[in-house]
Design an enzyme around this catalytic site. Structure first.
Site, PDB file in Angstrom:
ATOM      1  N   CYS A  29       3.196  -2.035  -8.145  1.00  0.00           N
ATOM      2  CA  CYS A  29       3.777  -1.295  -7.015  1.00  0.00           C
ATOM      3  C   CYS A  29       3.212   0.126  -6.943  1.00  0.00           C
ATOM      4  O   CYS A  29       3.485   0.949  -7.818  1.00  0.00           O
ATOM      5  CB  CYS A  29       5.292  -1.286  -7.186  1.00  0.00           C
ATOM      6  SG  CYS A  29       6.173  -0.172  -6.086  1.00  0.00           S
ATOM      7  N   CYS A  32       5.808   2.902  -6.768  1.00  0.00           N
ATOM      8  CA  CYS A  32       6.458   3.021  -8.086  1.00  0.00           C
ATOM      9  C   CYS A  32       5.625   3.913  -9.006  1.00  0.00           C
ATOM     10  O   CYS A  32       6.170   4.740  -9.737  1.00  0.00           O
ATOM     11  CB  CYS A  32       6.619   1.643  -8.743  1.00  0.00           C
ATOM     12  SG  CYS A  32       7.682   0.511  -7.832  1.00  0.00           S
TER      13      CYS A  32
END
Length: 104
Positions: A29, A32
């Site tokens: 991600c 993230c």
């Protein structure tokens, strides 16, 4: 310092004396990875007052399902074992700092 949140240690951390902040994330991600340094900085700044942990949704799918995590990064804020707030997405550090302060 951040702790790794797993299904095995989650209940203990959630029920601890200090508030708990959990960053639900995954290695693939991008947002993230952008958020990771912010979470690390805040973990250091609030060390001893708030427990900050990271939970990989792929390794701990049951926790992600339990809390209805559909988008990552999602950060949940626990106080007295209960979710009291949530932020979804890569949000500026100031917004996280406000949420951290509200936990104290």
């Amino acid at each position: 310092m951040e702790v790794q949140i797993t299904s095995e240690n989650f209940e203990q951390l959630k029920g601890g004396a200090q508030p708990l902040v959990v960053d639900f994330w995954a290695t693939w991600c991008g947002p993230c990875r952008m958020l990771a340094p912010i979470i690390s900085e805040l973990a250091k700044e609030y060390d001893g007052r708030i427990v900050v942990g990271k939970c990989d949704v792929e390794e701990n799918e049951e926790l992600a399902v339990e809390f209805g995590i559909r988008n990552i990064p999602t950060v949940l804020f626990f106080k007295n074992g209960v979710v009291v707030d949530k932020l979804v997405g890569a949000v500026p550090k100031q917004k996280f700092a406000e949420k951290f302060e509200a936990l104290l």
